[in-house]
Structure formats: C-alpha cells, structure tokens
Design an enzyme around this catalytic site. Sequence first.
Site, PDB file in Angstrom:
ATOM      1  CB  CYS A  70      -0.934  -0.003   1.206  1.00 33.83           C
ATOM      2  SG  CYS A  70      -0.095  -0.197   2.790  1.00 33.83           S
ATOM      3  CG  HIS A 228      -3.755  -0.057   5.396  1.00 31.69           C
ATOM      4  ND1 HIS A 228      -3.180  -0.670   4.318  1.00 31.69           N
ATOM      5  CD2 HIS A 228      -4.924   0.491   4.939  1.00 31.69           C
ATOM      6  CE1 HIS A 228      -3.951  -0.532   3.250  1.00 31.69           C
ATOM      7  NE2 HIS A 228      -5.016   0.182   3.606  1.00 31.69           N
ATOM      8  CG  ASN A 253      -8.500   1.276   2.318  1.00 35.71           C
ATOM      9  OD1 ASN A 253      -7.344   0.916   2.115  1.00 35.71           O
ATOM     10  ND2 ASN A 253      -9.350   0.574   3.044  1.00 35.71           N
TER      11      ASN A 253
END
Length: 647
Positions: A70, A228, A253
């Site tokens: 990510c 994250h 996201n």
Amino acid sequence: MEMETEEDALFEDADFAAVDSALFADYTTPLSRLVGQVTWLRPQHICKHPQLFPDNLTDAYPKQGILGDCWLLCACTMLLKSHHLLAKVMPPGQSVWGESGYRGEFQFRFWRNGHWVEVQVDDRLPCINNTPCFSRCHSPTAFWVALLEKAYAKLHGSYENLWAGQVCEAMVDLSGAMAERWSLKRATDTPAGKSLFPKLSGAMRKRSYISCCVHSTPAVTPELGQFHALSVMEWTDVKTSDGQEVQLLRIWNPWGRMCWGGAWTKSRAGWSSLDPSCSMELLGRTQEGEFWVDEKEFQLEFDELTVGYPVSDVGHLQSIYTGSFLTHTQQIRGRWVKGHSAGGCRNNSSYSSNPKFWLRVEEGGEVLLSVLQCGPWRAQRSCSQQPLGGSSSSQQHPHYQAIALHLWKVEKKRFNLMRTLNSTPCASSRTHAYEREIVVHTHLTAGFYLLVPSTFLQGAEGKFLLRVHSTCPTRLSEVKVSVQQECVGGEWETVSLCGSWIAGSTAGGGRNFSSHKQNPRVPFTVTYDPGGTNTIVTLRQHSPENSLHAIGFHIYKVPDGKVDSMVISSAVCPVVSCVPHSHSQEVSVQCRLPPAVYTILPSTYEPDHSAEYTVTVARRIHRRVMSSQERLGQVVQEISHVSVMGL
C-alpha cells in the site's frame, strides 16, 4: 521451414523471468502461500481490449491486491495528480496492445541515489485464476499500475521485497523530490489547539502529496488492522448548522473498499449537522474506497502523515512550508569509512573526523537539505518485526544507519573547527534516525556554512548523497581534510582556512623566487607535544584536474610570536617543507613540532599562478569532550507488514 508466430516474437525479460525467483525473496511473508498457484499472463490473455490508461481518471486509480505494498500505491496516486511526473516515470509513446509496434515490453524510470535509472520489463503479469493477483487499476482493462509495480519489483529484486515499506521512500523514487514524515501523536509536531496541518498553507495542502497511516488497529474500524497506509485526497472547511467550523478530510484506501466506521461515513451522524445540499455535494465526491473524517477523528485514529514536495514542470521542488519554488539545486556524494571518516555522533571526540562540506549561500533564502543513505535498494521488512522500545539492540535497523545532519555558520577566512563543533548548530535534524533520508528545512543568511552528516554509532560505514534545494544561489563542495588513521579517535583539533593565490599580489611562487614572501601566511600554534607526530598539514588546490598547478608549502617558526612582522627571506630556513611542488590536487605532511607559534606559506611553484586553496592543520591537543548529549531517535516504523492486504 517453421514460421515464427506473433506470440513467439514478444519480448521475454530474461533478467526478471516469469518464475518463482521474481515472486519470492526469502519466503518470510504471507506471500509464500502462493507457491505453485501463480501463472503468468499477458494483458491480452486477461481481457479482450487491454489499455494502459482508462478514459476515466477514477478508473486509473490503483487497487491493492494480495501484496502488502500500500505504501507504493499511495505514492502512485501522486503520478495521477502530476502528468509531467507520470511522463517521467513512464515515458509516453510506448507501443501497446493492438498497435503494430507492440512487442510486449515497457520502459519505466525510477529516481535512485541521485539520478534516474531505466527499468525494462515484459508484460507477463502474475495471476491466479486468470486475474492479476497483485496491484491493478479499478478498471480491469487498464494495466499501468500492474506494469509499474512489476518494474519496481524488478528494481528491488522480487515482488516479496515490496512487502512493507515507507510511503516517503516511494514518493522520492517516483519523483526525485523529497518527502517528510510528521507524527500526529507528538505534541511538538501538532501543537494542542492548533490546526492539524500547522506547517502547511491552504494552497500547499492542495498541491502537496499527502499520505496517512495507522500503526495500530483504529477503534472505529477493527478490520483495518495495523500498519496500513492511505492517501489524503482532499480537505475542506465546512460550517455546521449551529455555526461551528469543521475541517473534513477525504481519505482513499488502496484496498478499494471503505473499511471505516466513523461519524462521517455514509448515513452517520456527522452529516446531519450540515446543510443537506452540502452533505450531498461532499458525499457525491467520494469514489470507491474513499471516506470522510473530521480533524479530531483523524488525529485520534491516525498516527503519521507523509508529505511529499510538489515538483514543477521544469523539475523545481516547491516548498511545502511557503509555496516558494526552490530553483537552485546542488548534490554531492560522500561516505563514512571506519577508521577514517566514520566519527559517530557529537558525543564522540572523533566527531570532527566525519565528512564535512562547504555550503556557500550567495544571498539569504529558504534552504532544504537532506542526507540520503545509498544503501540496499529493497524494501526493509525486517525492522518491522522488532518491537518499539526495549533494549538498544532492538533499535538497530538491519540496513540503514541512524543518521543526522548538523550545520554551523562560519567565517569565510578562518575558523576553529573544534570550537565550532562544540557550539550550537544553526540548524540540524532533531535526532539521529534510522531512515533512508533525513530532511532539514531552514532559512539561511548569506555566508559560509559547515555541513556535517553523521551516523549515531562511531565506525558505522555507509555511502550517502547530500542534497540542497534553495530559493537562492548556493555552492556545495567537499572539505578535504587528509588526516591519517592515527588521528581518528585520538585527541586532535583540526582547523581549515580557505584562501587564494592572486597573480601580481599573493602568488609569490616557491623559495627559488624572491617573491616567495608574498604568499599568504597561515599562522597556527602548537601547545602539546606528547611525542611522535603532533601536527599534520594539508594543502588542497581547487583547480580542475586538467589544469592543476604544482603546489607545496613551507612551515616557518615565528621567533617572537608576531606573524605579521616576521620577515621571510632566503636566509630564513623553514622547519618543515612539503616539496618538491607537485601537480596534485592535495599534498600533505606529518611532523613533530615543539610548542611554539608557526606560519605556513602555501605556494605554487611558479609565481603569478592564480588559484583557490584550502589549508588544513590538525594538531594534537589535550582531550576535549564534546558538550553534547546526542540521543537516538525511534526506530523507523514500517507500513503494511502484518497481514496480507486485500484478501
């Protein structure tokens, strides 16, 4: 004769073949569960009409697969905000599927250790059940993200090496710019009662590239898990029905789904406090995987911000603090060598042996400096498995050193190095930190500055790149001090002086010429003679290698201690000489001198040869302890390393 088919003619990258070695590095992440399940397919075998970019920009946004990268995808959103950066990373005009020139190969560029490097890959992508298993676009027919991810994996050695990393590092790799990380939990970064973004102007909030991350499971969304990274797409100020001002942030996201349960998610209480038309407009802006939070919730649930510096079309960084363009750029390489130039932090008496650099600021202005470690080119997963706190051994980063940068303003002609280093720096990084790059933002007046990059541990080795971006003209150069290993770690004081030989004035030549006495004089005093070498003198000329002068120097003892009134003639013999004059960049001599006042006459062999030089004198002294107590910063936090993302 067997004819070659079109498929046979397609490029296959032998340097990053479609085999397990491209997928796995050490089988230590959840990715190892894919052994034997992955097939490699080209885009035309995945869908009917593949394309590099979809027509709709929203469909071009990345969507994370089962690889924990990510951090890379958040940096990729930066490219969608900047067309010139996208063209830099992925050169336009490449032949794609269905075109006559298509060969199944694509070119990418990444910024690495000070310059752009090209990476070529084929378009065979790892798939499970005929679907790409790693990152892809929201549109299933667009493949720019999957191909960029493959090229980045090749640069790092494998896809598994992309499991966990820092958003700031990916931002730098995709832009050649700089990025800063700000903690949302430390009061020094976000003062109580002030804006969430106290360092960013409203205009720079829109232009900067901003990511946020969680280090622990958010209370509002247990599903999100730990470590994250997400992207801040927009922030706006709104007024509630009772007149209160609220700052809202739209968060994206990489998973492609919302995964948030705060007060400003759809149908939650926050929206009822706004005018219905305002609520409808803001909710209408959200795309798949996006949600809104207010400033209070954001600061409570998120741990850190990463802010990337915008880059203009011509490659100039824009300050995230003032919005000014930093139009002047300098960079220079250096290294810490054990036993020579790895002096450690300011707690050590050997600190002065660290690499040193001159920064000449022509006129006052805003200056951005950084030290970038040129270490292993791969994601650093191992550090994330170490707990925060605990013993010092747990604070060690497996690949990076803890580094810092200090700078002092000095006089142009002469300064005492040890006295300078014992004084308070005019600017510095706050602590030594286990990060690939540390950044110092400051404003400097015109003059000369001494820059000292250091590691926390004495003897820690590594290569680095020192970068300077500024609104004003600057000149960056290395301070060459040739001090042998005997000096390092002992009680030595080093003083440097910059000067010049000027034809018709101070370029007197060697002792064979009557004008020798016209050469500049560099006085120094010896106060300590413990036996053996106690003085090292180095002369370095600042001339191009193809036009070096023959240089040397003589050291004279000053009988009465009055340097200016001392008469130097052919009848006065030097106590030490560095001759014959040599056509080299640097000459040096080690000697033992009794306590007294001395003067050095640096010279070219022939008179009237103009050049600039630096004389460095290292003298043995009684032990001095640095008046500093450097502390080690926290170990770097890794992003997205605990669970497989996107399952």
